[in-house]
Enzyme design. Structure first.
Site, PDB file in Angstrom:
ATOM      1  N   MET A  98      32.122  47.675 -24.888  1.00  0.00           N
ATOM      2  CA  MET A  98      31.695  46.642 -25.853  1.00  0.00           C
ATOM      3  C   MET A  98      32.159  45.280 -25.368  1.00  0.00           C
ATOM      4  O   MET A  98      33.284  45.137 -24.911  1.00  0.00           O
ATOM      5  CB  MET A  98      32.342  46.937 -27.207  1.00  0.00           C
ATOM      6  CG  MET A  98      32.442  45.755 -28.144  1.00  0.00           C
ATOM      7  SD  MET A  98      33.628  46.023 -29.502  1.00  0.00           S
ATOM      8  CE  MET A  98      32.650  46.901 -30.674  1.00  0.00           C
ATOM      9  N   ASN A  99      31.282  44.246 -25.478  1.00  0.00           N
ATOM     10  CA  ASN A  99      31.818  42.883 -25.457  1.00  0.00           C
ATOM     11  C   ASN A  99      31.421  42.155 -26.732  1.00  0.00           C
ATOM     12  O   ASN A  99      31.785  42.639 -27.811  1.00  0.00           O
ATOM     13  CB  ASN A  99      31.601  42.117 -24.149  1.00  0.00           C
ATOM     14  CG  ASN A  99      30.210  42.024 -23.597  1.00  0.00           C
ATOM     15  OD1 ASN A  99      29.647  42.986 -23.118  1.00  0.00           O
ATOM     16  ND2 ASN A  99      29.624  40.844 -23.633  1.00  0.00           N
ATOM     17  N   ASP A 100      30.734  41.045 -26.678  1.00  0.00           N
ATOM     18  CA  ASP A 100      30.619  40.156 -27.846  1.00  0.00           C
ATOM     19  C   ASP A 100      30.128  40.821 -29.136  1.00  0.00           C
ATOM     20  O   ASP A 100      29.210  41.643 -29.114  1.00  0.00           O
ATOM     21  CB  ASP A 100      29.596  39.045 -27.579  1.00  0.00           C
ATOM     22  CG  ASP A 100      29.713  38.423 -26.228  1.00  0.00           C
ATOM     23  OD1 ASP A 100      30.687  38.704 -25.520  1.00  0.00           O
ATOM     24  OD2 ASP A 100      28.802  37.663 -25.869  1.00  0.00           O
ATOM     25  N   PHE A 127      21.004  40.439 -24.210  1.00  0.00           N
ATOM     26  CA  PHE A 127      22.264  39.709 -24.322  1.00  0.00           C
ATOM     27  C   PHE A 127      22.511  39.282 -25.773  1.00  0.00           C
ATOM     28  O   PHE A 127      21.735  39.594 -26.666  1.00  0.00           O
ATOM     29  CB  PHE A 127      22.248  38.503 -23.378  1.00  0.00           C
ATOM     30  CG  PHE A 127      22.598  38.840 -21.936  1.00  0.00           C
ATOM     31  CD1 PHE A 127      22.530  40.140 -21.446  1.00  0.00           C
ATOM     32  CD2 PHE A 127      22.998  37.834 -21.064  1.00  0.00           C
ATOM     33  CE1 PHE A 127      22.864  40.436 -20.129  1.00  0.00           C
ATOM     34  CE2 PHE A 127      23.323  38.121 -19.738  1.00  0.00           C
ATOM     35  CZ  PHE A 127      23.259  39.416 -19.264  1.00  0.00           C
ATOM     36  N   ASP A 138      22.279  33.230 -26.028  1.00  0.00           N
ATOM     37  CA  ASP A 138      23.110  33.475 -27.207  1.00  0.00           C
ATOM     38  C   ASP A 138      22.662  32.698 -28.453  1.00  0.00           C
ATOM     39  O   ASP A 138      23.438  31.928 -29.026  1.00  0.00           O
ATOM     40  CB  ASP A 138      24.598  33.175 -26.892  1.00  0.00           C
ATOM     41  CG  ASP A 138      25.075  33.832 -25.607  1.00  0.00           C
ATOM     42  OD1 ASP A 138      24.478  34.865 -25.222  1.00  0.00           O
ATOM     43  OD2 ASP A 138      26.016  33.331 -24.971  1.00  0.00           O
ATOM     44  N   TRP A 198      37.051  37.910 -20.627  1.00  0.00           N
ATOM     45  CA  TRP A 198      36.582  38.357 -19.302  1.00  0.00           C
ATOM     46  C   TRP A 198      37.731  38.416 -18.307  1.00  0.00           C
ATOM     47  O   TRP A 198      37.761  39.286 -17.435  1.00  0.00           O
ATOM     48  CB  TRP A 198      35.459  37.445 -18.790  1.00  0.00           C
ATOM     49  CG  TRP A 198      34.219  37.637 -19.614  1.00  0.00           C
ATOM     50  CD1 TRP A 198      33.677  36.746 -20.497  1.00  0.00           C
ATOM     51  CD2 TRP A 198      33.396  38.815 -19.666  1.00  0.00           C
ATOM     52  NE1 TRP A 198      32.569  37.293 -21.104  1.00  0.00           N
ATOM     53  CE2 TRP A 198      32.373  38.559 -20.605  1.00  0.00           C
ATOM     54  CE3 TRP A 198      33.427  40.049 -19.017  1.00  0.00           C
ATOM     55  CZ2 TRP A 198      31.385  39.503 -20.908  1.00  0.00           C
ATOM     56  CZ3 TRP A 198      32.448  40.982 -19.316  1.00  0.00           C
ATOM     57  CH2 TRP A 198      31.452  40.704 -20.248  1.00  0.00           C
TER      58      TRP A 198
HETATM   59  C1  FRU Z   1      29.713  36.193 -23.429  1.00  0.00           C
HETATM   60  C2  FRU Z   1      28.453  36.622 -22.674  1.00  0.00           C
HETATM   61  C3  FRU Z   1      27.232  35.988 -23.298  1.00  0.00           C
HETATM   62  C4  FRU Z   1      26.149  36.950 -22.904  1.00  0.00           C
HETATM   63  C5  FRU Z   1      26.865  38.277 -22.969  1.00  0.00           C
HETATM   64  C6  FRU Z   1      26.367  39.276 -21.973  1.00  0.00           C
HETATM   65  O1  FRU Z   1      30.768  37.070 -23.311  1.00  0.00           O
HETATM   66  O2  FRU Z   1      28.594  36.283 -21.309  1.00  0.00           O
HETATM   67  O3  FRU Z   1      26.980  34.671 -22.887  1.00  0.00           O
HETATM   68  O4  FRU Z   1      25.067  36.892 -23.757  1.00  0.00           O
HETATM   69  O5  FRU Z   1      28.228  38.014 -22.762  1.00  0.00           O
HETATM   70  O6  FRU Z   1      26.910  40.524 -22.224  1.00  0.00           O
END
Ligand code: FRU
Length: 493
Positions: free
Chosen positions: A37-39, A98, A167, A305
């Site tokens: 998972m990220n954002d 994204f 985004d 990151w």
């Molecule tokens: C931020 C980001 C966003 C992008 C997403 C890709 O962490 O780099 O700009 O949409 O992660 O996973």
């Protein structure tokens, strides 16, 4: 119609997600159903529930072709997984779906707006392109919009990048129309927030450059958000390649609140205050929602990151979201505090008043891994100590240390002994203020994180931790004598 790729993700997450035991996850922080998972994405209130989507790669513990994971909750603390909402399965987003956001449409549909990344064939090769796309759904299943993408490089004014264009954060205006902000990089190499408008949520056009950074705060500005708060307007942004500055900003991927005024006619924002959102090692890409009772609540990725490369041994998920935080304005600055719903999880209380911390001090009953604890440091007797420490989620070997140095007014978060074997940032500091001869620290512990809120939310510091789960001691120490009050609640479901 569910595509093959999305069906494969559903099958995978149902099978492997179910194998992850309750104890392998935090108690009240959202983690991916399985994998990476990220954002946080699409944080919204729809059909009586909060919806949280997230950047998701179910198959590995690393970033990969982005899907959108999905979960719902009534209190933003107890989450129920739903099937992944999107996979990178169309021409407009075959490289990834994204980050993006969600609102309810006039017709009662759940509208997702996200960045579709695709490869564009050109003379002499190909280049990636980022465009804005839509999907419509009922809160469980989502159909990508047939006219995707709805914003492309053709909608950008000259000098703005078709490659770094991502985004979208959506909202509805009071007249029922739609607007969104999108991050971009201009031809001076640095970030900007662009404002777009739409009468119906489906057809979009460029409105204005809301703000741009002219190389003052990092490079590309990721994950913008924009909203009114009290008398002010606030832009939230996550700049890449920040320069460190005055213990306010650290080098790398940072986050900022821009507080200021908004000229709606011109579509321009004027900054009055710029402040870091979180001073810890693990925080990025926050996004907000307006709750039905009018609170502005923010959730971030409890990772960064710069630190996300470390995956604990044996893990079956990687990445988590922060505790939802209520935003308020105090003296022109943004404060953040844990959502009040957390108080419903409070159980046993243990408290001490005006107790003295010496060389090594423990207080019976002050320990645990899932807790809400407020430590108030008395600072009126100057010269009694120059360093006070509180070491949590630990024992003699392990722990995360929160240290206060009154002479310099610095608060420090050290997670050197918190299990990370990859190096990277382990210590962070920020400047804090005494208020009426007190420094108040509210510390929220879950199994894999520490979040510190200073003076009722003036600053926050967040860290991911991976110390053995049996280590729940809290050790206090002072190089002189420090007088404190402690109030601790156990948290439980
Ligand atoms: C931020 C980001 C966003 C992008 C997403 C890709 O962490 O780099 O700009 O949409 O992660 O996973």
């Amino acid at each position: 119609m569910t595509s093959e790729l999305l069906a494969k993700a559903h099958q995978y997450e149902t099978c492997y997600g179910a194998q992850i035991g309750e104890w392998e996850r935090p108690m009240f922080h959202l983690t991916p159903r399985v994998g990476w998972m990220n954002d946080p994405n699409g944080f919204s209130f729809y059909k009586g529930e909060y919806h949280m989507f997230y950047q998701y790669h179910p198959y590995t513990l690393q970033w990969g072709p982005m899907h959108w994971g999905h979960a719902v909750s009534r209190d933003m603390l107890h989450w129920k997984y739903l099937p992944a909402a999107m996979a990178p399965d169309t021409k407009a987003d075959h490289i990834g779906c994204f980050s993006g956001s969600a609102v309810e449409t006039a017709e009662g549909k759940h509208l997702l707006m996200y960045t579709g990344v695709h490869r564009k064939e050109m003379d002499g090769g190909c280049q990636e392109r980022q465009t804005q796309c839509l999907a419509l759904g009922d809160g469980i299943t989502y159909e990508k919009w047939k006219n995707n993408p709805v914003l492309t490089e053709d909608d950008l004014p000259e000098g703005f990048s078709p490659v770094d264009f991502r985004d979208p954060k959506l909202w509805r205006e009071s007249d029922g129309s739609y607007a969104c902000v999108v991050g971009n990089r201009t031809d001076d190499g640095s970030g900007a927030v662009l404002l777009f408008r739409s009468p119906d949520g489906l057809s979009w056009h460029f409105n204005s450059v809301l703000d741009r950074c002219r190389n003052e705060y990092g490079k590309m500005w990721e994950c913008p958000d924009f909203f009114p708060l009290g008398e002010q307007y606030v832009i939230v942004v996550s700049p890449q390649e920040m320069q460190a500055k005055d213990l306010e900003f650290y080098g790398g991927d940072g986050t900022m609140f821009l507080v200021g005024r908004y000229d709606r006619e011109k579509g321009k924002f004027v900054r009055d205050v710029v402040q870091a959102i979180d001073h810890g090692t693990d925080f990025y890409a926050p996004q907000t929602v307006l709750t039905p009772d009018g609170r502005r609540v923010m959730v971030g990725w409890l990772q960064n990151w710069g630190t996300s490369g470390f995956v604990p041994e044996g893990a079956r998920w990687h990445g988590q979201l922060t505790l939802p935080r209520e935003l308020t304005v105090r003296n022109g600055r943004i404060c953040q505090n844990p959502i009040r719903e957390l108080e419903t999880m409070r159980g046993n209380r243990t408290a001490y008043e005006s107790v003295t911390v010496g060389d090594h001090t423990v207080f019976p009953g002050i320990s645990g891994r899932e807790l809400d604890m407020t430590v108030t440091i008395h600072t009126d007797d100057e010269g009694l100590f120059s360093r006070f420490e509180m070491r949590a989620v630990g024992d003699e070997q392990w722990g995360v240390t929160i240290a206060y140095m009154p002479n310099s007014g610095i608060l420090e978060l050290r997670r050197v002994y918190a299990g990370n074997t990859q190096g990277g940032a382990q210590v962070r500091q920020c400047r804090v203020e005494n208020r009426d001869d007190r420094l108040k620290l509210r510390v929220i512990l879950d199994r894999f994180s520490v979040e510190v809120f200073v003076n009722d939310g003036e600053q926050a510091m967040t860290a991911a931790v991976d110390t053995p789960k049996a280590t729940g001691a809290i050790l206090f120490s002072s190089d002189g004598r420090t007088v404190i009050d402690v109030e601790k609640y156990e948290l439980s479901n």
